[in-house]
Design a protein around this motif. Structure first.
Motif, mmCIF file in Angstrom:
data_model
loop_
_atom_site.group_PDB
_atom_site.id
_atom_site.type_symbol
_atom_site.label_atom_id
_atom_site.label_comp_id
_atom_site.label_asym_id
_atom_site.label_seq_id
_atom_site.Cartn_x
_atom_site.Cartn_y
_atom_site.Cartn_z
ATOM 1 N N LYS A 161 -3.556 12.182 1.843
ATOM 2 C CA LYS A 161 -3.196 11.074 2.728
ATOM 3 C C LYS A 161 -2.728 9.907 1.866
ATOM 4 O O LYS A 161 -3.525 9.117 1.348
ATOM 5 C CB LYS A 161 -4.405 10.663 3.574
ATOM 6 C CG LYS A 161 -4.162 9.476 4.496
ATOM 7 C CD LYS A 161 -3.270 9.824 5.666
ATOM 8 C CE LYS A 161 -3.180 8.670 6.645
ATOM 9 N NZ LYS A 161 -2.346 8.965 7.814
ATOM 10 N N ASN B 24 -1.411 4.815 -3.598
ATOM 11 C CA ASN B 24 -2.638 4.428 -2.904
ATOM 12 C C ASN B 24 -2.921 5.529 -1.895
ATOM 13 O O ASN B 24 -2.161 5.704 -0.937
ATOM 14 C CB ASN B 24 -2.467 3.084 -2.192
ATOM 15 C CG ASN B 24 -2.967 1.941 -3.025
ATOM 16 O OD1 ASN B 24 -3.497 2.144 -4.114
ATOM 17 N ND2 ASN B 24 -2.799 0.733 -2.532
ATOM 18 N N GLN B 25 -3.984 6.283 -2.117
ATOM 19 C CA GLN B 25 -4.259 7.426 -1.254
ATOM 20 C C GLN B 25 -5.746 7.511 -0.943
ATOM 21 O O GLN B 25 -6.565 6.830 -1.560
ATOM 22 C CB GLN B 25 -3.789 8.723 -1.917
ATOM 23 C CG GLN B 25 -4.521 9.056 -3.209
ATOM 24 C CD GLN B 25 -3.977 10.320 -3.859
ATOM 25 O OE1 GLN B 25 -2.794 10.605 -3.804
ATOM 26 N NE2 GLN B 25 -4.848 11.098 -4.490
ATOM 27 N N LEU C 37 -1.052 6.412 1.494
ATOM 28 C CA LEU C 37 -0.792 5.237 2.322
ATOM 29 C C LEU C 37 0.465 4.510 1.887
ATOM 30 O O LEU C 37 1.247 4.045 2.710
ATOM 31 C CB LEU C 37 -1.991 4.294 2.287
ATOM 32 C CG LEU C 37 -3.320 4.888 2.772
ATOM 33 C CD1 LEU C 37 -4.428 3.865 2.670
ATOM 34 C CD2 LEU C 37 -3.197 5.392 4.201
ATOM 35 N N ASN C 38 0.657 4.348 0.571
ATOM 36 C CA ASN C 38 1.873 3.727 0.047
ATOM 37 C C ASN C 38 2.022 4.093 -1.424
ATOM 38 O O ASN C 38 1.093 4.611 -2.047
ATOM 39 C CB ASN C 38 1.866 2.204 0.231
ATOM 40 C CG ASN C 38 0.603 1.569 -0.304
ATOM 41 O OD1 ASN C 38 0.305 1.671 -1.490
ATOM 42 N ND2 ASN C 38 -0.148 0.908 0.569
ATOM 43 N N LEU D 28 -10.666 5.065 -0.468
ATOM 44 C CA LEU D 28 -9.347 4.720 -1.002
ATOM 45 C C LEU D 28 -9.366 4.772 -2.529
ATOM 46 O O LEU D 28 -10.314 4.323 -3.167
ATOM 47 C CB LEU D 28 -8.960 3.314 -0.535
ATOM 48 C CG LEU D 28 -7.540 2.841 -0.858
ATOM 49 C CD1 LEU D 28 -6.517 3.696 -0.132
ATOM 50 C CD2 LEU D 28 -7.378 1.378 -0.460
ATOM 51 N N ASP E 204 -4.707 0.012 8.279
ATOM 52 C CA ASP E 204 -4.672 0.635 6.947
ATOM 53 C C ASP E 204 -4.695 2.157 6.978
ATOM 54 O O ASP E 204 -4.678 2.809 5.935
ATOM 55 C CB ASP E 204 -5.837 0.129 6.087
ATOM 56 C CG ASP E 204 -7.202 0.456 6.688
ATOM 57 O OD1 ASP E 204 -7.243 1.087 7.770
ATOM 58 O OD2 ASP E 204 -8.216 0.077 6.081
ATOM 59 N N GLY E 205 -4.746 2.751 8.179
ATOM 60 C CA GLY E 205 -4.708 4.208 8.278
ATOM 61 C C GLY E 205 -6.032 4.883 7.992
ATOM 62 O O GLY E 205 -6.119 6.119 7.982
#
Length: 713
Positions: free
Chosen positions: A526, A541-542, A528-529, A507, A441-442
């Motif tokens: 950051k 989603n960050q 994510l998507n 998140l 998930d990073g």
């Protein structure tokens, strides 16, 4: 007598010297010219001789089958498999719909919280909050991923049609189209009746329905064709010994047993020749009935089906089991001949985990699915081994079973450790499952940091460079023969995570105008998507207030590379200079200088190529800073231009644990180097000769490597 000794003293001394040389040469026995004790032939030679056998047929099945074109079209051989697969598919569909129902029964607030963890989607309320109906059930299932694997099942469309007709009571004259609308109606019919725990699939009724569907797909001209044949042929099974490896062979001398890991019996040939017994005029194929409308393709289809049917009959007759039993007898005689000792038993080990490992080895890649599957299977094996360990303490007869089970697992793990993870610059190992989960998930959260810290075992070096404070614990010793291997793999895993640009933070889901999400925004957030919800807006989603995780991961590294060759190279190398300098010499700028703080002296000048014992990330940091201070005991200096400043104020590692570990490692490394060079040339030569002699007397590597690893407490 004394006078005679004095007169012939020189002659006697010469005799003693010659005798001593003869004895030493005999003990050394170069190239085995004096022979040696009786022992089993070296495993590599044994394997090489067995490899030359190639394919060995150890079981044959001869039979006669009758097949028709109707059978061939419907593939009735798969009748039993179709029934079993249908039962599994029906249960999977009900399970997926049950998962959806469980989610739908949550309060809206809980569903909203779950949604925040998922990928944003347009019209999300329809997917998350609205009740399930036949118009949205597929979208809901797809969004949650409950049906991802199920829809790929070859029986899926037939199963939905069957369910649709049974529950709607619609006859076959009502046309069914496997379009989204009909699929949704069938799925909703099951969903609407949940929970229905007692509902089971009528397997025979489904199979009849399935075959009717298959027949209905044929044209009228095809259904009128009639062709029946008898086929006579053989199936041959055995082993392909060209695939045997040295690591696959385990020899138990005391019991006279040989155990072969990972080699499975296989079908080597299945054929029906035009003539089964030519000298008696018995054909391989013979037509029993035909209506004259069949062609070459039809005949080919029935002939191929005859071979498949013959193969199925051979399996029902346990041809593979018989092949294994006969191969064991054949190899027992062969190994007795090769070794010169009686081999009483040959055992093949083909556990499911070994079969999976063989498949992975042939593909030369470990997928994410394989990692999860192997983790589950290995855990089952470890539980069984632990149980056998406890039982063997009470019943010594179980020790042999325990030893063989341990050997199976060691064989599997040893082979898999050399195979890379699919799409990754990292081999499969002890840490694979955890590393994949963390990188997915990073984000690196507190629980994951705690997990990595727990995996970083305390391998404290004691009073020697080759002596750690504890043995390798169970079950880690199946992966690693020594702590140095564990250290290397752990550092490789942490380095991999450092390369994935993970962040630490919380998140969050935010809605932004598309114009706002530019390169400047992405540089400071950051993401994510993302999901486009309309022409103007995105849902992102960050990570809120992200912190680069590399420094945290860096602090988990072991600071040194524990590799025996690298360490020995440092200890005995003559290019490393032992010195005592208050100040560096400008001509020595190509050397790294090791400074001992309590003596205020440079004690070693080290060429950079001999610093491989430093972990690569820490070595890079040392170059960047010019020097690093380890535990205020040693300062390793790479940049002589700032020597004085670096001695007075040298940077340290952020984790005191790493500082102390490196200081201890350097101290023991220096002590070992000092002791080695203080021995003198004669003592070092004697040490070499002793090592050579010990090697000649020791057990072969194949016999001791695993034994040593599993006997650790």
């Amino acid at each position: 007598m004394i006078g005679w000794l004095l007169r012939n003293g020189k002659f006697l001394l010469d005799v003693v010297i010659v005798l001593a040389i003869v004895v030493l040469i005999f003990l050394w026995n170069p190239m085995g010219i004096f022979g040696g004790k009786v022992k089993l032939k070296d495993t590599s030679n044994m394997v090489s001789e067995v490899n030359q056998i190639g394919q060995l047929v150890t079981a044959e099945y001869y039979g006669e089958v009758i097949a028709s074109i109707d059978e061939a079209r419907l593939n009735l051989i798969e009748d039993e498999n179709i029934g079993n697969n249908a039962i599994i598919l029906f249960k999977d569909i009900k399970s997926a719909l049950g998962n959806l129902k469980s989610f739908q029964e949550l309060p809206n607030s809980d569903k909203d919280e779950e949604y925040k963890k998922m990928t944003p989607v347009s019209r999300w309320r329809r997917i998350i909050r609205y009740d399930v109906n036949s118009r949205n059930i597929t979208d809901k299932l797809n969004y949650h991923g409950f049906m991802d694997d199920i829809v790929a099942d070859p029986l899926y469309d037939d199963m939905l049609e069957y369910i649709y007709r049974i529950k709607s009571r619609k006859p076959r004259n009502i046309r069914w189209e496997p379009n989204p609308r009909h699929r949704e109606e069938a799925l909703f019919m099951i969903y609407d009746e949940l929970p229905s725990p007692n509902e089971t699939l009528d397997v025979e009724d489904f199979k009849q329905f399935y075959y009717q569907n298959k027949t209905a797909e044929l044209s009228r001209s095809e259904t009128r064709k009639k062709l029946a044949m008898v086929g006579r042929g053989w199936v041959k099974a055995g082993f392909d010994f060209s695939e045997l490896k040295e690591s696959s062979l385990f020899i138990h001398e005391n019991s006279g047993e040989i155990h072969i890991m990972g080699l499975t019996p296989q079908i080597l040939n299945a054929d029906i020749n035009p003539w089964f017994i030519p000298e008696k005029g018995i054909p391989g194929f013979e037509i029993l009935d035909d209506n004259g409308r069949v062609d070459f393709k039809d005949a080919k289809l029935v002939k191929e089906y005859c071979v498949e049917k013959l193969l199925a009959f051979a399996h029902r007759a346990d041809i593979l089991q018989k092949a294994e039993e006969q191969a064991a007898e054949t190899l027992k005689s062969l190994f007795t001949l090769i070794t010169g000792k009686e081999i009483k038993k040959v055992v093949f080990h083909n556990d499911r985990i070994i079969q999976i490992a063989n498949r992975i080895e042939k593909e030369q890649a470990v997928s994410r699915f394989d990692v999860v599957l192997l983790d589950s299977l290995l855990q089952q094996e470890f539980d069984l081994i632990k149980s056998l360990m406890d039982s063997a303490k009470v019943d010594p007869r179980l020790r042999q079973s325990l030893f063989l089970k341990e050997n199976n697992i060691a064989f599997v793990i040893k082979n898999l450790r050399n195979i890379s993870m699919m799409g990754m610059d990292l081999n499969y190992g002890y840490f694979s499952k955890q590393i994949l989960a963390i990188a997915a998930d990073g984000i690196l959260d507190e629980d994951e940091i705690g997990l990595l810290d727990s995996l970083r075992l305390d391998w404290e070096l004691m009073d020697r460079i080759d002596y750690f404070n504890k043995p390798i614990p169970y079950p880690i010793y199946f992966w690693y023969d020594n702590p140095g291997e564990y250290i290397s793999d752990f550092n490789a895993a942490i380095s991999f995570l450092m390369s994935k640009n993970l962040v630490i933070g919380e998140l969050e889901s935010v809605t932004k105008n598309i114009s706002e999400v530019d390169s400047a925004y992405l540089a400071t957030h950051k993401v994510l998507n993302s999901k486009k919800i309309n022409e103007l807006e995105l849902v992102l989603n960050q990570v809120q207030n992200p912190i680069d995780a590399r420094e945290t991961l860096f602090s988990l590294l072991y600071p040194y590379q524990y590799n025996s060759k690298i360490i020995m190279n440092f200890i005995n190398n003559k290019e490393i200079r032992d010195v005592k300098l208050n100040e560096p010499n400008p001509s020595d700028i190509k050397f790294w200088h090791l400074y001992q703080v309590d003596q205020e002296l440079v004690i070693h000048l080290i060429p950079e190529e001999f610093n491989d014992w430093i972990e690569p990330n820490i070595r890079a940091k040392l170059r960047e800073n010019g020097a690093l201070n380890f535990g205020n005991k040693y300062i390793l200096i790479a940049d002589l231009r700032k020597f004085t400043n670096l001695i007075q104020d040298s940077p340290t590692l952020s984790n005191p644990r790493q500082d102390q570990e490196m200081a201890t490692f350097i101290e023991l490394l220096i002590n070992s180097r000092t002791d080695y060079h203080a021995q003198g040339a004669l003592k070092r030569a004697n040490s070499w000769a002793k090592n050579r002699f010990d090697q000649r007397r020791s057990e072969p590597t194949w016999q001791t490597s695993f034994r040593e690893s599993v006997r650790r407490p």
